[in-house]
Design a protein around this motif. Structure first.
Motif, short mmCIF file in Angstrom:
data_model
loop_
_atom_site.label_atom_id
_atom_site.label_comp_id
_atom_site.label_asym_id
_atom_site.label_seq_id
_atom_site.Cartn_x
_atom_site.Cartn_y
_atom_site.Cartn_z
N LYS A 130 56.31 14.24 30.10
CA LYS A 130 55.39 14.70 31.14
C LYS A 130 54.27 15.51 30.50
O LYS A 130 54.39 15.99 29.38
CB LYS A 130 56.14 15.59 32.12
N ASP A 131 53.21 15.68 31.25
CA ASP A 131 52.12 16.54 30.81
C ASP A 131 52.43 17.95 31.31
O ASP A 131 52.17 18.28 32.46
CB ASP A 131 50.80 16.02 31.40
N LEU A 132 53.01 18.77 30.43
CA LEU A 132 53.49 20.08 30.87
C LEU A 132 52.37 20.97 31.36
O LEU A 132 52.55 21.78 32.26
CB LEU A 132 54.25 20.78 29.74
N ARG A 133 51.19 20.84 30.76
CA ARG A 133 50.06 21.66 31.21
C ARG A 133 49.75 21.37 32.68
O ARG A 133 49.48 22.26 33.46
CB ARG A 133 48.82 21.36 30.36
N GLU A 134 49.85 20.08 33.01
CA GLU A 134 49.63 19.65 34.39
C GLU A 134 50.74 20.22 35.29
O GLU A 134 50.47 20.72 36.38
CB GLU A 134 49.64 18.11 34.43
N GLU A 135 51.98 20.18 34.80
CA GLU A 135 53.11 20.72 35.56
C GLU A 135 52.93 22.22 35.78
O GLU A 135 53.30 22.75 36.83
CB GLU A 135 54.43 20.48 34.81
N VAL A 136 52.36 22.90 34.79
CA VAL A 136 52.10 24.34 34.93
C VAL A 136 51.05 24.55 36.01
O VAL A 136 51.22 25.38 36.91
CB VAL A 136 51.62 24.96 33.59
N LYS A 137 49.99 23.77 35.95
CA LYS A 137 48.91 23.89 36.95
C LYS A 137 49.45 23.68 38.36
O LYS A 137 49.03 24.35 39.30
CB LYS A 137 47.83 22.84 36.68
N GLU A 138 50.36 22.74 38.49
CA GLU A 138 50.90 22.43 39.82
C GLU A 138 52.01 23.39 40.23
O GLU A 138 52.64 23.22 41.27
CB GLU A 138 51.43 20.99 39.85
N GLY A 139 52.29 24.35 39.36
CA GLY A 139 53.30 25.36 39.70
C GLY A 139 54.73 24.87 39.54
O GLY A 139 55.66 25.51 40.02
N LYS A 140 54.91 23.73 38.83
CA LYS A 140 56.26 23.21 38.69
C LYS A 140 56.93 23.70 37.41
O LYS A 140 58.14 23.57 37.26
CB LYS A 140 56.23 21.67 38.66
N PHE A 141 56.12 24.22 36.50
CA PHE A 141 56.69 24.69 35.26
C PHE A 141 56.11 26.07 34.94
O PHE A 141 54.91 26.29 35.09
CB PHE A 141 56.39 23.71 34.13
N ARG A 142 56.97 26.99 34.52
CA ARG A 142 56.52 28.36 34.25
C ARG A 142 55.55 28.39 33.08
O ARG A 142 55.84 27.87 32.01
CB ARG A 142 57.71 29.23 33.86
N GLN A 143 54.44 29.09 33.30
CA GLN A 143 53.45 29.16 32.25
C GLN A 143 53.97 29.94 31.03
O GLN A 143 53.76 29.54 29.88
CB GLN A 143 52.19 29.83 32.79
N ASP A 144 54.67 31.05 31.30
CA ASP A 144 55.16 31.87 30.17
C ASP A 144 56.14 31.06 29.31
O ASP A 144 56.10 31.13 28.07
CB ASP A 144 55.78 33.19 30.63
N LEU A 145 56.97 30.26 29.96
CA LEU A 145 57.90 29.42 29.19
C LEU A 145 57.14 28.35 28.41
O LEU A 145 57.44 28.09 27.25
CB LEU A 145 58.92 28.77 30.13
N TYR A 146 56.15 27.77 29.07
CA TYR A 146 55.33 26.76 28.38
C TYR A 146 54.73 27.33 27.10
O TYR A 146 54.81 26.70 26.03
CB TYR A 146 54.23 26.25 29.32
N PHE A 147 54.18 28.53 27.16
CA PHE A 147 53.59 29.12 25.95
C PHE A 147 54.63 29.36 24.87
O PHE A 147 54.40 29.14 23.69
CB PHE A 147 52.87 30.44 26.29
N ARG A 148 55.82 29.79 25.30
CA ARG A 148 56.90 30.04 24.34
C ARG A 148 57.38 28.76 23.65
O ARG A 148 57.73 28.78 22.48
CB ARG A 148 58.10 30.64 25.09
N LEU A 149 57.41 27.69 24.42
CA LEU A 149 57.91 26.42 23.87
C LEU A 149 56.87 25.74 23.01
O LEU A 149 57.18 25.05 22.05
CB LEU A 149 58.29 25.45 25.01
N ASN A 150 55.62 25.94 23.36
CA ASN A 150 54.53 25.21 22.76
C ASN A 150 53.93 25.93 21.55
O ASN A 150 52.75 25.82 21.29
CB ASN A 150 53.46 24.98 23.83
N VAL A 151 54.76 26.67 20.82
CA VAL A 151 54.26 27.36 19.63
C VAL A 151 53.66 26.32 18.69
O VAL A 151 52.56 26.45 18.19
CB VAL A 151 55.39 28.14 18.93
N VAL A 152 54.42 25.25 18.47
CA VAL A 152 53.90 24.11 17.73
C VAL A 152 54.06 22.88 18.61
O VAL A 152 55.13 22.65 19.16
CB VAL A 152 54.68 23.90 16.41
#
Ligand SMILES: Nc1ncnc2c1ncn2[C@@H]1O[C@H](COP(=O)(O)OP(=O)(O)OP(=O)(O)O)[C@@H](O)[C@H]1O
Ligand SMILES: [Mg+2]
Length: 297
Positions: A130-152
């Motif tokens: 999935k496009d996690l950035r899109e999921e974050v925008k739609e409020g389906k995925f936590r932004q703080d978690l996304y940043f933590r996971l997306n270090v690389v």
């Protein structure tokens, strides 16, 4: 991979289905100082909420009805190793919150434990198509978690954009299945190669692998011909010049594409050429997902 595997960095692997995300995750683990530790895989889409949480974090005896024994969760099993959270985009909000806490504090609680937390030393590698950035925008995925996971972020391109990889992979799978099936199959005809190169591979490496496996099984010859390669469809807009196939669907697709090209995408005229009604043509175009607009002048 050589750069990031040895580091402790959290990695998010993205790519379409079948691009090799799971394979890459294992390369990251086995290329890291944790290689001798456990590599634990969890498919987050396969289990829901409570079940996933008890899978990940374990539970104490009596935590809920049916929890008869203490259960060690996957995070604990992965101590000193790597946990691979596949399909992370499908994780519920409460589970996301708990995973965030493990990432921040390297500790968590088993389900049903009253405040007793467990410390772990785990590297986290995740994957999603999935496009996690899109999921974050739609409020389906936590932004703080996304940043933590997306270090690389390791983004694997679809196979159709890795043209240089297609033939080496094809060769690799040919050799593999020739050995597996003990068949003397040594190569591909030029037409077969052309067919492989032109195809769009929507199922990516997995689809290529399955197609070659089937072709090796079916081939009566040392050389695989195009008729042994049954692909879902042809890459959009490709000319069907050499009619080297007897596959009816492909012949039909080729004829429709030629008619559309000849009439510059005017479906009514193309239908006339093909001797069918515009309605039938339109049906076939949507059924075969032919991009008829690309033929318009
Ligand atoms: N570079 C490669 N060399 C050899 N085999 C590969 C390569 N990349 C992928 N594969 C094979 O393709 C198949 C699909 O790979 P994998 O399961 O890692 O994909 P995925 O991205 O996790 O797919 P999905 O999103 O559907 O779970 C596997 O059998 C894997 O071994
Ligand atoms: Mg996978």
């Amino acid at each position: 991979i050589k750069k990031v595997a040895p580091t402790p960095a959290t990695i998010l692997i993205t790519g379409e289905t079948g691009t090799g995300k799971e394979l890459l995750a294992s390369l990251v683990h086995f290329g890291s100082p944790r290689a001798k530790g456990p590599f634990v895989k969890v498919n987050c889409a396969a289990l829901h909420d409570n079940l996933l949480e008890s899978e990940l974090f374990g539970h104490e005896r009596g935590a809920f009805t049916g929890a008869e024994k203490l259960r060690i969760g996957r995070f604990e099993q992965a101590d000193k190793g790597t946990i691979f959270l596949d399909e992370i985009g499908d994780m519920s909000a409460t589970t996301q919150a708990k995973v965030l806490r493990v990432l921040q504090e390297q500790e968590f609680e088993r389900l049903g434990s009253s405040g007793k937390s467990v410390k772990v030393d785990v590297r986290v590698v995740t994957a999603t198509n999935k496009d996690l950035r899109e999921e974050v925008k739609e409020g389906k995925f936590r932004q703080d978690l996304y940043f933590r996971l997306n270090v690389v972020n390791l983004a694997i391109p679809p196979l159709r954009e890795r043209l240089d990889d297609i033939l080496p992979l094809t060769r690799f799978f040919l050799n593999k299945y020739a050995v597996d099936f003990k068949k003397k199959v040594t190569g591909f005809s030029p037409e077969a190669i052309e067919k492989i190169r032109r195809y769009a591979w929507p199922g990516n490496v997995r689809e290529l692998q399955n197609s070659i496996e089937r072709a090796v099984l079916l081939s009566d010859d040392e050389i695989i011909g195009p008729h042994n390669l049954t692909l879902e469809g042809r890459a959009e807009g490709d000319p069907v010049t050499s009619v080297d196939t007897m596959n009816l669907e492909e012949l039909e697709r080729g004829a429709i594409q030629r008619a559309l090209r000849a009439t510059r995408g005017v479906q009514k005229d193309a239908a006339d050429l093909l001797g069918i009604t515009p309605r039938v043509l339109n049906y076939k175009i949507s059924e075969m997902k032919i991009d008829w607009k690309s033929f318009r002048a």
